[in-house]
Write an enzyme that holds these catalytic residues in place. Structure first.
Site, mmCIF file in Angstrom:
data_model
loop_
_atom_site.group_PDB
_atom_site.id
_atom_site.type_symbol
_atom_site.label_atom_id
_atom_site.label_comp_id
_atom_site.label_asym_id
_atom_site.label_seq_id
_atom_site.Cartn_x
_atom_site.Cartn_y
_atom_site.Cartn_z
ATOM 1 N N SER A 174 83.528 28.223 -38.528
ATOM 2 C CA SER A 174 84.494 28.682 -37.248
ATOM 3 C C SER A 174 82.832 28.518 -36.956
ATOM 4 O O SER A 174 81.962 28.808 -37.276
ATOM 5 C CB SER A 174 84.303 30.449 -37.787
ATOM 6 O OG SER A 174 84.289 30.904 -36.264
ATOM 7 N N SER A 197 81.956 30.691 -33.716
ATOM 8 C CA SER A 197 82.054 31.080 -33.222
ATOM 9 C C SER A 197 80.591 32.211 -33.785
ATOM 10 O O SER A 197 79.902 32.766 -32.664
ATOM 11 C CB SER A 197 82.748 32.403 -32.945
ATOM 12 O OG SER A 197 83.871 32.051 -32.414
ATOM 13 N N THR A 215 90.789 33.956 -35.552
ATOM 14 C CA THR A 215 91.824 32.923 -35.899
ATOM 15 C C THR A 215 92.420 32.252 -37.186
ATOM 16 O O THR A 215 93.242 33.209 -37.185
ATOM 17 C CB THR A 215 90.588 31.765 -35.627
ATOM 18 O OG1 THR A 215 90.673 30.809 -36.002
ATOM 19 C CG2 THR A 215 89.680 32.026 -37.291
ATOM 20 N N LYS A 231 96.772 35.494 -35.749
ATOM 21 C CA LYS A 231 96.372 35.228 -34.298
ATOM 22 C C LYS A 231 97.559 35.566 -33.969
ATOM 23 O O LYS A 231 97.742 36.897 -33.423
ATOM 24 C CB LYS A 231 96.554 33.938 -32.956
ATOM 25 C CG LYS A 231 94.891 33.697 -33.753
ATOM 26 C CD LYS A 231 94.875 32.345 -32.328
ATOM 27 C CE LYS A 231 93.867 31.337 -32.189
ATOM 28 N NZ LYS A 231 93.727 30.066 -31.322
ATOM 29 N N ASP A 256 92.063 31.361 -25.008
ATOM 30 C CA ASP A 256 92.359 30.143 -24.748
ATOM 31 C C ASP A 256 92.391 29.405 -23.533
ATOM 32 O O ASP A 256 91.551 28.815 -22.838
ATOM 33 C CB ASP A 256 92.292 29.178 -26.210
ATOM 34 C CG ASP A 256 92.798 29.536 -27.436
ATOM 35 O OD1 ASP A 256 91.449 29.586 -27.375
ATOM 36 O OD2 ASP A 256 92.845 30.275 -28.244
ATOM 37 N N GLY A 311 102.526 22.892 -29.033
ATOM 38 C CA GLY A 311 101.879 23.639 -29.565
ATOM 39 C C GLY A 311 101.366 24.840 -29.064
ATOM 40 O O GLY A 311 101.510 25.352 -27.786
ATOM 41 N N GLY A 312 100.594 25.685 -29.802
ATOM 42 C CA GLY A 312 100.303 27.094 -28.907
ATOM 43 C C GLY A 312 98.690 27.040 -28.279
ATOM 44 O O GLY A 312 98.895 27.423 -27.196
ATOM 45 N N ARG A 316 110.698 20.965 -28.607
ATOM 46 C CA ARG A 316 109.259 21.831 -28.540
ATOM 47 C C ARG A 316 108.832 21.475 -27.124
ATOM 48 O O ARG A 316 108.529 22.994 -26.464
ATOM 49 C CB ARG A 316 108.027 20.731 -29.448
ATOM 50 C CG ARG A 316 108.619 21.677 -30.624
ATOM 51 C CD ARG A 316 107.267 22.088 -31.502
ATOM 52 N NE ARG A 316 106.367 22.883 -31.852
ATOM 53 C CZ ARG A 316 105.022 22.961 -32.465
ATOM 54 N NH1 ARG A 316 104.089 21.394 -32.568
ATOM 55 N NH2 ARG A 316 104.219 23.831 -32.312
ATOM 56 N N TYR A 358 87.180 18.590 -29.465
ATOM 57 C CA TYR A 358 86.059 19.003 -29.984
ATOM 58 C C TYR A 358 85.122 18.200 -30.707
ATOM 59 O O TYR A 358 83.839 18.067 -30.085
ATOM 60 C CB TYR A 358 85.085 20.156 -29.034
ATOM 61 C CG TYR A 358 85.432 21.513 -30.043
ATOM 62 C CD1 TYR A 358 86.396 21.641 -29.889
ATOM 63 C CD2 TYR A 358 84.048 21.247 -30.793
ATOM 64 C CE1 TYR A 358 86.534 23.111 -30.434
ATOM 65 C CE2 TYR A 358 84.806 22.772 -31.824
ATOM 66 C CZ TYR A 358 85.576 23.436 -31.926
ATOM 67 O OH TYR A 358 85.880 24.394 -32.017
HETATM 68 P P1 ATR Z 1 98.439 23.919 -32.090
HETATM 69 O O1 ATR Z 1 98.571 25.591 -32.418
HETATM 70 O O2 ATR Z 1 96.479 23.735 -32.286
HETATM 71 O O3 ATR Z 1 98.604 23.324 -30.364
HETATM 72 P P2 ATR Z 1 100.390 22.738 -33.469
HETATM 73 O O4 ATR Z 1 101.480 24.115 -32.555
HETATM 74 O O5 ATR Z 1 100.458 22.103 -34.934
HETATM 75 O O6 ATR Z 1 99.239 23.097 -33.456
HETATM 76 O O7 ATR Z 1 100.649 21.536 -32.108
HETATM 77 C C1 ATR Z 1 100.351 21.062 -32.745
HETATM 78 C C2 ATR Z 1 100.537 19.481 -31.364
HETATM 79 O O8 ATR Z 1 99.683 17.879 -31.623
HETATM 80 C C3 ATR Z 1 101.922 19.139 -31.057
HETATM 81 O O9 ATR Z 1 101.884 18.995 -29.827
HETATM 82 C C4 ATR Z 1 102.563 18.022 -31.855
HETATM 83 O O10 ATR Z 1 103.396 17.316 -31.512
HETATM 84 P P3 ATR Z 1 104.632 18.186 -32.402
HETATM 85 O O11 ATR Z 1 105.398 18.948 -31.650
HETATM 86 O O12 ATR Z 1 106.124 16.528 -31.840
HETATM 87 O O13 ATR Z 1 104.502 18.029 -33.677
HETATM 88 C C5 ATR Z 1 101.127 17.166 -31.590
HETATM 89 N N1 ATR Z 1 101.163 16.133 -32.956
HETATM 90 C C6 ATR Z 1 100.336 16.583 -34.294
HETATM 91 N N2 ATR Z 1 100.570 14.889 -34.443
HETATM 92 C C7 ATR Z 1 100.661 14.004 -34.188
HETATM 93 C C8 ATR Z 1 101.140 12.708 -33.578
HETATM 94 N N3 ATR Z 1 101.342 12.133 -34.951
HETATM 95 N N4 ATR Z 1 101.554 12.169 -32.806
HETATM 96 C C9 ATR Z 1 102.169 12.649 -31.198
HETATM 97 N N5 ATR Z 1 102.097 14.369 -31.626
HETATM 98 C C10 ATR Z 1 100.801 15.048 -32.703
#
Ligand code: ATR
Length: 279
Positions: free
Chosen positions: A21, A23, A68, A72, A109, A135-136, A161, A222
């Site tokens: 982290s 932070s 984190t 969460k 965020d 994702g999140g 998703r 980042y």
């Molecule tokens: P976070 O909470 O950080 O957003 P997450 O919920 O695991 O983490 O989401 C990761 C994102 O990266 C998702 O949109 C994931 O796509 P999927 O929903 O298809 O899994 C995307 N992602 C991760 N690896 C990927 C890859 N190799 N190609 C395309 N998308 C990827």
């Protein structure tokens, strides 16, 4: 050096693991800058201990904390009061404890992301924005963009998703993952919220050949600071906004709640945190 006294205000970040982290570095930089009698400490907390640690922190007079991975959602469940943003996320990253023994929570965020764009001179209102990922992180970014009147389109490797996210948001369009780069000329801003391009992950080539010359390209990754997406955009002469700004801006609200000062994000802080990422 800033010394802390018996009256110091204390906050923390809880995670498992927590060593990575940034932070503590960031908040303690601000505490020094504003000469505040306070401290911000990392706490490595396992999921099964989360609730009792929160209780203990409140009993010990902590002002609040960041949380984190993996806390969460558990933090959201602990709150007595949450705002609309937290409700949409079903998770929080910032808690503050009030005198009456109540826990307030929010997710900063998405607001941090929008503030970082604003800081770079980008006003999102009315902009057509393509979000890569569902994702999140995409959820908080997309929600705050819509709240500030942007038109959001989601594209994600797993279509289901993306559909779920748009349904939960109550608005927004969807593009197929295979064809987003062909449609790029229809957008003002492109945001990567996936882990593609993150240090330690597989290489990925972003195809930006259909981008309009005015496209603004941003990444929430980042590390590295200039991600493969940002590098591809810079090669085409496009304006870019790096992910570090979101990390710095998302921290402001917690700091303000705990320590009573709205801290500034400036180049000195940015370089300080960026240097720590090289180590
Ligand atoms: P976070 O909470 O950080 O957003 P997450 O919920 O695991 O983490 O989401 C990761 C994102 O990266 C998702 O949109 C994931 O796509 P999927 O929903 O298809 O899994 C995307 N992602 C991760 N690896 C990927 C890859 N190799 N190609 C395309 N998308 C990827």
């Amino acid at each position: 050096m800033q010394l802390i006294t018996g009256k110091a205000k204390i906050a923390a970040v809880l995670g498992w693991p927590i060593e990575h982290s940034r932070s503590p570095l960031l908040h303690n930089f601000w505490l020094q800058r504003y000469q505040i009698d306070g401290a911000y400490i990392p706490l490595a907390v396992k999921s099964e201990d989360f609730k009792s640690v929160i209780k203990g922190m409140m009993a010990a007079g902590f002002k609040g904390c960041n949380v984190t991975i993996p806390h969460k959602e558990a933090a959201y469940q602990c709150c007595d009061y949450v705002d609309e943003t937290a409700k949409k996320m079903g998770s929080v990253n910032t808690l503050w404890f009030t005198q009456d023994g109540k826990i307030h929570g929010t997710s900063t965020d998405g607001a941090g992301f929008v503030a970082s764009l604003n800081d770079s001179g980008v006003n999102v209102s009315g902009k057509k924005i393509l979000v890569l990922g569902a994702g999140g992180a995409a959820r908080s970014v997309a929600y705050c963009l819509q709240r500030d009147s942007a038109q959001v389109t989601i594209t994600n490797r797993t279509l289901k998703r993306a559909e779920q996210l748009v349904q939960d948001l109550g608005e927004g369009d969807i593009l197929e993952w295979q064809s987003w780069n062909q449609e790029l000329d229809k957008f003002d801003v492109l945001v990567n919220t996936t882990s593609l391009g993150m240090e330690g992950k597989e290489d990925f080539q972003f195809d930006l050949k259909n981008a309009s010359p005015d496209l603004i390209v941003t990444d929430i990754v980042y590390v590295p600071r200039v991600t493969p997406l940002l590098a591809a955009a810079q090669l085409k002469g496009l304006k870019t906004v790096e992910g570090l700004g979101m990390l710095l801006h998302q921290a402001r609200l917690g700091f303000t709640q705990w320590f009573g000062v709205d801290p500034k994000v400036d180049s000195e802080l940015t370089e300080f945190v960026a240097n720590s990422l090289k180590k």
